[in-house]
Design a protein around this motif. Sequence first.
Motif, PDB file in Angstrom:
ATOM      1  N   MET A 103       0.869  -1.189   0.095  1.00 37.33           N
ATOM      2  CA  MET A 103      -0.151   0.001   0.014  1.00 37.33           C
ATOM      3  C   MET A 103       0.724   1.153  -0.139  1.00 37.33           C
ATOM      4  O   MET A 103       0.920   2.007  -0.821  1.00 37.33           O
ATOM      5  N   PHE A 104       1.656   1.167   1.077  1.00 37.30           N
ATOM      6  CA  PHE A 104       2.573   2.342   0.911  1.00 37.30           C
ATOM      7  C   PHE A 104       3.866   2.341   0.390  1.00 37.30           C
ATOM      8  O   PHE A 104       4.648   1.054   0.439  1.00 37.30           O
ATOM      9  N   ARG A 157       1.253  14.040   8.193  1.00 33.02           N
ATOM     10  CA  ARG A 157       0.842  12.579   8.281  1.00 33.02           C
ATOM     11  C   ARG A 157       2.369  11.748   8.366  1.00 33.02           C
ATOM     12  O   ARG A 157       3.572  12.228   7.772  1.00 33.02           O
ATOM     13  N   LEU A 194       4.147   7.995   7.896  1.00 33.00           N
ATOM     14  CA  LEU A 194       3.956   6.937   6.976  1.00 33.00           C
ATOM     15  C   LEU A 194       4.742   5.811   7.376  1.00 33.00           C
ATOM     16  O   LEU A 194       5.931   6.002   8.254  1.00 33.00           O
ATOM     17  N   GLN A 241      -0.769  15.599   2.912  1.00 32.70           N
ATOM     18  CA  GLN A 241      -1.509  14.584   2.218  1.00 32.70           C
ATOM     19  C   GLN A 241      -2.534  15.256   1.313  1.00 32.70           C
ATOM     20  O   GLN A 241      -3.045  16.138   1.561  1.00 32.70           O
ATOM     21  N   GLN A 254       5.028  10.075  -2.568  1.00 32.52           N
ATOM     22  CA  GLN A 254       4.660   8.808  -2.441  1.00 32.52           C
ATOM     23  C   GLN A 254       2.958   8.703  -2.732  1.00 32.52           C
ATOM     24  O   GLN A 254       2.369   9.831  -2.688  1.00 32.52           O
ATOM     25  N   PHE A 277      -0.664   6.354  -1.864  1.00 32.46           N
ATOM     26  CA  PHE A 277      -1.177   5.044  -1.331  1.00 32.46           C
ATOM     27  C   PHE A 277      -1.963   4.250  -2.281  1.00 32.46           C
ATOM     28  O   PHE A 277      -2.722   4.837  -2.933  1.00 32.46           O
ATOM     29  N   THR A 278      -1.691   3.004  -2.506  1.00 32.07           N
ATOM     30  CA  THR A 278      -2.185   2.316  -3.496  1.00 32.07           C
ATOM     31  C   THR A 278      -2.305   0.831  -3.116  1.00 32.07           C
ATOM     32  O   THR A 278      -1.565   0.367  -2.734  1.00 32.07           O
ATOM     33  N   ARG A 279      -3.344   0.084  -3.941  1.00 32.09           N
ATOM     34  CA  ARG A 279      -3.622  -1.153  -3.760  1.00 32.09           C
ATOM     35  C   ARG A 279      -3.336  -1.735  -5.276  1.00 32.09           C
ATOM     36  O   ARG A 279      -3.186  -2.964  -5.347  1.00 32.09           O
ATOM     37  N   SER A 328      -2.277  10.949  -1.941  1.00 31.11           N
ATOM     38  CA  SER A 328      -1.166  11.146  -2.272  1.00 31.11           C
ATOM     39  C   SER A 328      -0.328  11.910  -1.401  1.00 31.11           C
ATOM     40  O   SER A 328      -0.928  12.716  -0.545  1.00 31.11           O
TER      41      SER A 328
END
Length: 474
Positions: free
Chosen positions: A70-71, A195, A197, A207, A234, A236-238, A246
Motif C-alpha cells: 500500500m505505501f 502525516r 507513513l 496529504q 509517495q 497510497f495504492t492497492r 498522495s
Amino acid sequence: MPSLKSYLSLLAALVLVGQSLVARAELPDFTDLVEKASPAVVNISTRQNLPERAMTGQPSVPDLEGVPPMFREFLERNQPQVPRAPGGGRQREAQSLGSGFIISSDGYVLTNNHVVADADEIIVRLSDRSELEAKLIGADPRTDVALLKVEGKDLPIVKLGESDDLKVGAWVLAIGSPFGFDHSVTAGIVSAKGRSLPNESYVPFIQTDVAINPGNSGGPLFNLEGEVIGINSQIFTRSGGFMGLSFAIPITVAMDVANQLKDGGKVSRGWLGVVIQEVNKDLAESFGLERPAGALVAQVLQGGPADKGGLRVGDVILSLDGKPIIMSADLPHLVGGLKAGSSARLEVVREGTRKTLDVTIGALPDEGAEISPAEAAGAERSSNRLGVSVVELTAEQKKGLDLKGGVVIKEVLEGPAALIGLRPGDVITHLNNQAIDTAKTFAQVAQELPKNRSVSMRVLRQGRASFITFKLAE
C-alpha cells in the motif's frame, strides 16, 4: 396571467442558476500559474549500468518482493534494455523516469532520492526539450530528497513558499511527468498535514487528493500563489496507480536538507537515543493518563542524550519545547529538526506525575546501535498466575542487554501470557509500572496485579523493547 406558483418556480430556478454561477466563479483558475511555473519543471531520466550476467529470454522486471503493497515509493523503473556492449558482450541498462524542479538560475534541481538512486548517468530535460547531464550533489534517503546540478545560466526557477502556512482544504496543483507525459497538470486539495507513513520517521507529509502517478515523483506541488510547498513523493495504492491519496514532502523540510547537502554533502539531525511507541487506550489507563496521547519511552540507549538528560523507561513524552506530541510519530519529526548541541525541554508523565526535563540534543548516528537478544539461561524458576515460567538473567546477559535487572521467559503455559503473545526468550523488565530485578520480585508483583484494569508490561524481544497491556479477569 401566470399563477403565483409559476412565479415561485421561476424564482427558485433563478436562485439555483445564481448559486451555480457563484460556485463556478469561486473555482480557481490555474492557467496563469501553470504558464509561469511550467518552464522550471523538468523531466528526469537515469541510466544505470548493471553487472553483465547470463540472460535468457526477455529481460526480467525488477523484483518487488517485500515491497509494502500500500505505501510504497514510486516504482518507476522500466523493463531493462539489453544493448550490445562494445566488446560484443551484453550489458544491461536500467532507466527510470521522474520529475524535478529548478530552484536556482545557475542550475540546482530538487527531486526525490529514489528517482536518481544508484544512477550512473542523470539526464534533465527542460521544457524546451533540451537535455542536460546532471551531477548528483547529494542525497538523503531518510527524507527521500536529492539535490542535482546542471550547467546553465539564467534558467527558469520556481518560487518557494512556506509549507508551514498551508491549511487543510486549500487548493494545490502538481506538475510532473506521469508515465512519461511531460508537464501534465493535476489539481486537488490538501487532505491533511503532518502525516506519518510506515518506515518514514523524519517527514511530516502533506496529504492531498491530487492525482499522482509514477513519473510525478520528485515534481513540485504548488499553492494558488504559484509557490512550491512540497515535493510529490509517495502514494497510497492497492493497484499500483492513483487511488485518491498522495503524499508530498514539505518544502521547508526539503530545503533544509538541500541546503545541508549543498554546504557539506550530508545531513545532520537531532537525536534523543530512545525507542518509543504509541500510547493506546489501555496504555493510557495503565499509566494514569487522561487520554491516549504522547510518546511512550520503551527503551533508553545508555549514554545517549535522553539517558544523560534523565529520561527513563516508562516516561510518556507529552511535548517538546511546548509543541504537543499527539501521536508518537510526532516526536521524531520535531527532534530531527533540531541541531546537535541545542537544548530541548520535554514535558513527561512519570508514574502519574508531570515533570519537565531539559535534554541536550545529540547527532543522529549513521547507523543505530544494535542490542543483542538474550538467551534463556539457568537460574531459579518462578511460576505465577500469569501462566509463565521465568528465570533471572545472568550477569553476562544483563551486560549484553545493558540491563540492571529483569527476567527471561523460560516457558509459556496456558493462561494470560499465552493470550497476549509472550514467547520463550522474551525479557520482562517492568510489570504494572514497577521495575523487575529478580524472579522473586516478578512473582510478588504478579501476585498483586489488579483485576479488570489495564496492566502494562515492558518486554524486550530480540533486543527491541515495547510495552504491552492486558487485563486479568475475576
